[in-house]
Write a protein that holds these residues in place. Structure first.
Motif, PDB file in Angstrom:
ATOM      1  N   ALA A  68       0.883  -1.375   0.289  1.00 54.14           N
ATOM      2  CA  ALA A  68       0.231   0.127  -0.331  1.00 54.14           C
ATOM      3  C   ALA A  68       0.824   1.250  -0.584  1.00 54.14           C
ATOM      4  CB  ALA A  68      -0.949  -0.349   1.173  1.00 54.14           C
ATOM      5  N   GLN A  69       1.869   1.050   0.961  1.00 59.60           N
ATOM      6  CA  GLN A  69       2.893   1.838   0.370  1.00 59.60           C
ATOM      7  C   GLN A  69       2.939   2.690  -0.519  1.00 59.60           C
ATOM      8  OE1 GLN A  69       5.502   1.409   4.601  1.00 59.60           O
ATOM      9  NE2 GLN A  69       4.117   2.654   5.467  1.00 59.60           N
ATOM     10  N   GLU A  70       4.498   1.288  -1.248  1.00 57.58           N
ATOM     11  CA  GLU A  70       5.363   1.789  -2.569  1.00 57.58           C
ATOM     12  C   GLU A  70       3.752   2.126  -3.362  1.00 57.58           C
ATOM     13  OE1 GLU A  70       6.659  -1.599  -5.941  1.00 57.58           O
ATOM     14  OE2 GLU A  70       6.491  -1.801  -3.562  1.00 57.58           O
ATOM     15  N   PHE A  71       2.513   1.404  -3.158  1.00 57.91           N
ATOM     16  CA  PHE A  71       1.330   1.602  -4.663  1.00 57.91           C
ATOM     17  C   PHE A  71       0.923   3.192  -4.227  1.00 57.91           C
ATOM     18  CE2 PHE A  71       2.516  -2.174  -5.786  1.00 57.91           C
ATOM     19  CZ  PHE A  71       3.276  -2.288  -7.247  1.00 57.91           C
ATOM     20  N   GLN A  72       0.867   3.737  -3.509  1.00 66.25           N
ATOM     21  CA  GLN A  72       0.373   5.318  -2.316  1.00 66.25           C
ATOM     22  C   GLN A  72      -1.419   4.494  -2.789  1.00 66.25           C
ATOM     23  OE1 GLN A  72       1.732   8.401  -4.681  1.00 66.25           O
ATOM     24  NE2 GLN A  72       4.235   7.724  -5.092  1.00 66.25           N
ATOM     25  N   ILE A  73      -1.687   4.143  -2.213  1.00 70.10           N
ATOM     26  CA  ILE A  73      -3.025   3.461  -1.836  1.00 70.10           C
ATOM     27  C   ILE A  73      -2.982   3.006  -1.126  1.00 70.10           C
ATOM     28  CG2 ILE A  73      -2.973   0.975  -2.533  1.00 70.10           C
ATOM     29  CD1 ILE A  73      -5.596   3.803  -4.282  1.00 70.10           C
ATOM     30  N   ALA A  74      -4.577   2.762  -0.662  1.00 72.15           N
ATOM     31  CA  ALA A  74      -4.361   2.155   1.021  1.00 72.15           C
ATOM     32  C   ALA A  74      -4.890   0.902   0.750  1.00 72.15           C
ATOM     33  CB  ALA A  74      -6.330   3.029   1.381  1.00 72.15           C
ATOM     34  N   PRO A  75      -4.507   0.060   2.271  1.00 71.94           N
ATOM     35  CA  PRO A  75      -4.238  -0.976   2.126  1.00 71.94           C
ATOM     36  C   PRO A  75      -5.746  -2.193   2.144  1.00 71.94           C
ATOM     37  CG  PRO A  75      -3.504  -0.382   4.084  1.00 71.94           C
ATOM     38  CD  PRO A  75      -4.110   0.293   3.556  1.00 71.94           C
ATOM     39  N   SER A  76      -7.195  -1.052   2.460  1.00 73.56           N
ATOM     40  CA  SER A  76      -7.887  -1.522   2.277  1.00 73.56           C
ATOM     41  C   SER A  76      -8.671  -1.916   0.356  1.00 73.56           C
ATOM     42  CB  SER A  76      -9.421  -0.898   2.862  1.00 73.56           C
ATOM     43  OG  SER A  76      -9.415   0.582   1.817  1.00 73.56           O
ATOM     44  N   THR A  77      -8.231  -1.110  -0.095  1.00 72.09           N
ATOM     45  CA  THR A  77      -8.185  -0.773  -1.626  1.00 72.09           C
ATOM     46  C   THR A  77      -7.682  -1.980  -2.438  1.00 72.09           C
ATOM     47  OG1 THR A  77      -8.341   1.806  -1.816  1.00 72.09           O
ATOM     48  CG2 THR A  77      -7.392   1.134  -4.269  1.00 72.09           C
ATOM     49  N   ILE A  78      -6.226  -2.487  -1.391  1.00 70.29           N
ATOM     50  CA  ILE A  78      -6.103  -3.585  -2.453  1.00 70.29           C
ATOM     51  C   ILE A  78      -6.908  -4.992  -2.163  1.00 70.29           C
ATOM     52  CG2 ILE A  78      -3.801  -5.387  -2.309  1.00 70.29           C
ATOM     53  CD1 ILE A  78      -2.438  -2.576  -1.691  1.00 70.29           C
ATOM     54  N   ILE A  79      -6.930  -4.812  -0.658  1.00 66.52           N
ATOM     55  CA  ILE A  79      -8.227  -5.878  -0.429  1.00 66.52           C
ATOM     56  C   ILE A  79      -9.178  -6.133  -0.752  1.00 66.52           C
ATOM     57  CG2 ILE A  79      -9.048  -6.916   1.567  1.00 66.52           C
ATOM     58  CD1 ILE A  79      -6.572  -5.623   3.558  1.00 66.52           C
ATOM     59  N   GLN A  80     -10.022  -4.710  -1.524  1.00 64.77           N
ATOM     60  CA  GLN A  80     -10.829  -4.685  -2.600  1.00 64.77           C
ATOM     61  C   GLN A  80     -11.145  -5.163  -3.694  1.00 64.77           C
ATOM     62  OE1 GLN A  80     -12.504  -1.015  -1.662  1.00 64.77           O
ATOM     63  NE2 GLN A  80     -12.916  -1.159   0.754  1.00 64.77           N
ATOM     64  N   ALA A  81      -9.720  -5.247  -3.867  1.00 59.96           N
ATOM     65  CA  ALA A  81      -9.616  -5.550  -5.665  1.00 59.96           C
ATOM     66  C   ALA A  81      -9.181  -6.882  -5.748  1.00 59.96           C
ATOM     67  CB  ALA A  81      -8.498  -5.056  -6.326  1.00 59.96           C
ATOM     68  N   ASN A  82      -8.683  -7.917  -4.733  1.00 64.33           N
ATOM     69  CA  ASN A  82      -8.132  -8.717  -4.521  1.00 64.33           C
ATOM     70  C   ASN A  82      -9.161  -9.558  -3.954  1.00 64.33           C
ATOM     71  OD1 ASN A  82      -6.082  -9.204  -6.215  1.00 64.33           O
ATOM     72  ND2 ASN A  82      -5.718  -7.358  -4.794  1.00 64.33           N
ATOM     73  N   PRO A  83     -10.766  -9.822  -4.319  1.00 64.90           N
ATOM     74  CA  PRO A  83     -11.614 -10.952  -3.383  1.00 64.90           C
ATOM     75  C   PRO A  83     -11.282 -12.134  -3.104  1.00 64.90           C
ATOM     76  CG  PRO A  83     -12.841  -9.694  -5.632  1.00 64.90           C
ATOM     77  CD  PRO A  83     -11.468  -8.973  -5.952  1.00 64.90           C
ATOM     78  N   GLY A  84     -11.137 -12.433  -1.895  1.00 61.20           N
ATOM     79  CA  GLY A  84     -10.696 -14.027  -1.452  1.00 61.20           C
ATOM     80  C   GLY A  84      -9.343 -13.842  -0.807  1.00 61.20           C
TER      81      GLY A  84
END
Length: 422
Positions: A68-84
């Protein structure tokens, strides 16, 4: 990023209302005719305000908060984009999608065969911000190795310079009958002819204000494998600070005696060249059986082998801007731009299919009692190709050929990818 695959009953009005994008924008981005006719299976690229999506393979030490830090995005956004996904149990080698404001940054090279000056200049003006290099396909060689110009390319070289696109001189072993193995073989095996070729290429490149040379020698006889390395070594030395770009046929293993790929020692070439372009096209080739032009599963196998020989940071892969319309069973082939392939399906009112293994669209129609099978590319296949560039951290892409309209590709590139300039 939105891709809408047309279903029975869809209309442009309905799609426009669903995505909040004007009908005119949908028509322009996808190169549809003014009538805006649709057929089932047609993939439409719908511009939106979503963040670009990056493709990332999990490596040792990766955790969600660091990514999340590396790609400048919230951790929750990564989790939401990858169901499961299990955030606390990421697996090495696992591939995830990351929405991020940090666009994939690549170098792009477009091949152009000089033709009508006004058309060439219009193409360059349209694509000026989306090209790092312009490869002018306008040079061949004599039996004594002297490189010469086939058609005037001065206008596109000048315009490229004005648009901050680095022009490259493309030399091919081309004759009126096509690529000649005999021609390039005779030149490469003779030290004097190699010297002639080197000196004439360097002189032409400097006199005509090119930023370097792109070598596209195809069907080099396998016996000339070492001689090709000698030539490239001599050429790079003579070019000095000018770029040496080398195009190589795609392969998944080294077969030194094979008549098509045997002469190309990837590892040795990569040590000499500044940029190496692996021609990941024509898996389905003109005259061959109906097959996808650049199936994604084959492209990935080529990449996986190539990066064992070529540093990923200097490697490009090729994107075709064309498709093949084949008559069955003769396999007589018509090469047509991807946009024309798309709109031909619409004009003939045939549904477009999508092969999930190759990630490529295709359709079938009949003309005069003859069966035709058409394989081409659309926004879905181009997205998969860009994912491979991102996943394997490649230098970028080449496009054959810029006169072939491919509006979906250019719209996607403009929105989601940062093109590096030289």
């Amino acid at each position: 990023m939105a891709v809408h695959v047309v279903s029975a009953g869809d209309t442009l009005w309905k799609i426009s209302a669903t995505y909040g994008v004007s009908i005119q924008t949908i028509i322009e981005v996808n190169g549809l005719t003014a009538a805006g006719a649709l057929v089932p299976g047609l993939a439409l690229y719908i511009p939106d305000n979503m963040l670009p999506h990056r493709t990332h393979k999990i490596k040792a030490g990766d955790v969600i908060w660091k990514l999340a830090q590396e790609f400048q995005i919230a951790p929750s956004t990564i989790i939401q984009a990858n169901p499961g996904i299990k955030p606390s149990r990421l697996s090495i080698g696992q591939i995830i999608t990351i929405p991020t404001p940090l666009k994939l940054a690549i170098q792009t090279l477009g091949f152009m065969m000089p033709s009508t000056v006004s058309a060439n200049i219009a193409t360059l003006n349209y694509l000026g911000n989306q090209l790092t290099y312009l490869a002018a396909v306008a040079y061949s060689l004599t039996e004594q190795g002297w490189a010469y110009n086939l058609v005037d390319d001065s206008a596109i070289v000048t315009r490229s310079r004005q648009l901050n696109i680095t022009p490259l001189l493309v030399v091919q072993n081309i004759t009126y009958e096509g690529f000649s193995a005999e021609l390039v073989g005779r030149v490469l095996e003779n030290p004097t002819f190699r010297k002639n070729l080197t000196s004439s290429l360097v002189n032409l490149a400097r006199q005509r204000r090119f930023g370097g040379v792109s070598v596209d020698f195809e069907f080099i006889p396998p016996a000339r494998r070492h001689d090709f390395i000698l030539f490239l070594t001599e050429l790079k030395t003579a070019l000095g600070n000018l770029i040496l770009h080398v195009n190589l046929p795609a392969k998944t293993q080294d077969l030194p005696t094979n008549r098509i790929i045997g002469a190309y020692d990837y590892a040795a070439i990569a040590k000499i060249a500044d940029i190496v372009a692996v021609m990941t096209m024509d898996y389905g080739y003109a005259g061959g059986p109906p097959d996808p032009v650049s199936p994604i599963n084959w492209m990935e196998k080529v990449i996986q082998y190539s990066i064992t020989q070529i540093p990923h940071a200097k490697m490009q892969i090729a994107f075709p801007l064309y498709g093949h319309d084949k008559v069955v069973p003769s396999n007589k082939t018509i090469v047509l731009p991807v946009l024309h392939a798309q709109n031909q399906a619409i004009s003939k009112w045939v549904s477009i299919q999508f092969d999930n293994t190759s990630k490529a669209p295709w359709y079938r129609y009949w003309l005069g009692g003859a069966e035709h099978t058409v394989w081409f590319e659309d926004i879905r296949s181009y997205i998969e190709m860009y994912k491979l560039v991102d996943l394997y951290q490649l230098a970028g892409t080449t496009y054959w050929e810029l006169s072939y309209p491919a509006p979906q590709n250019w719209a996607y590139l403009r929105k989601n990818i940062s093109v590096k300039k030289q």
